[in-house]
Design a protein around this motif. Sequence first.
Motif, PDB file in Angstrom:
ATOM      1  N   SER A   1      31.587  27.088  76.670  1.00  0.00           N
ATOM      2  CA  SER A   1      32.619  26.911  75.956  1.00  0.00           C
ATOM      3  C   SER A   1      32.356  27.686  74.426  1.00  0.00           C
ATOM      4  N   ALA A   2      31.323  27.659  74.097  1.00  0.00           N
ATOM      5  CA  ALA A   2      30.905  28.442  72.872  1.00  0.00           C
ATOM      6  C   ALA A   2      30.880  29.925  73.329  1.00  0.00           C
ATOM      7  N   ILE A   3      30.328  30.538  74.084  1.00  0.00           N
ATOM      8  CA  ILE A   3      30.394  31.962  74.589  1.00  0.00           C
ATOM      9  C   ILE A   3      31.889  32.070  74.541  1.00  0.00           C
ATOM     10  N   TYR A   4      32.806  31.458  75.362  1.00  0.00           N
ATOM     11  CA  TYR A   4      34.157  31.805  75.531  1.00  0.00           C
ATOM     12  C   TYR A   4      34.685  31.864  74.278  1.00  0.00           C
ATOM     13  N   ASN A   5      34.491  31.158  73.343  1.00  0.00           N
ATOM     14  CA  ASN A   5      35.294  31.047  71.864  1.00  0.00           C
ATOM     15  C   ASN A   5      34.728  31.962  71.048  1.00  0.00           C
ATOM     16  N   HIS A   6      33.405  32.461  70.942  1.00  0.00           N
ATOM     17  CA  HIS A   6      32.789  33.296  69.992  1.00  0.00           C
ATOM     18  C   HIS A   6      33.376  34.068  69.269  1.00  0.00           C
ATOM     19  N   SER A   7      34.269  34.898  70.009  1.00  0.00           N
ATOM     20  CA  SER A   7      35.243  36.119  69.480  1.00  0.00           C
ATOM     21  C   SER A   7      36.218  35.541  68.524  1.00  0.00           C
TER      22      SER A   7
END
Length: 112
Positions: free
Chosen positions: A58-64
């Motif tokens: 989730s963090a990777i998906y949303n980091h941008s």
Amino acid sequence: MKRSEDVELATIAGMLHDIYTYSTMDGIDHAHKGAVVAREILDSLHIFNCKEIDTICSAIYNHSDKDIKHLPFDEVLIDADVMQHCLYNPLSDVHEKEMARFENLKSEFGLL
């Protein structure tokens, strides 16, 4: 640690957050595509449970997506990404949306 999030999971998310860009040399939609690659890697290791993998991905998906607030764990990676962009190479341009976050981070961590 300051935000009471899991340091180990945050470290893993930080290490994997740009995995798609590094593995393909393609930055287009890298956060969403990177979450898929990260999930495959984490699943293959058999050392994280489903909830931990979901948290990291989730963090990777949303980091941008730095324009809105996400889950607290996601915000740790977003803010770490902003700090890296602002501190790693002072000659690189920093997006305006990141500058506001960076100013807040400097205050939060006493980096004034």
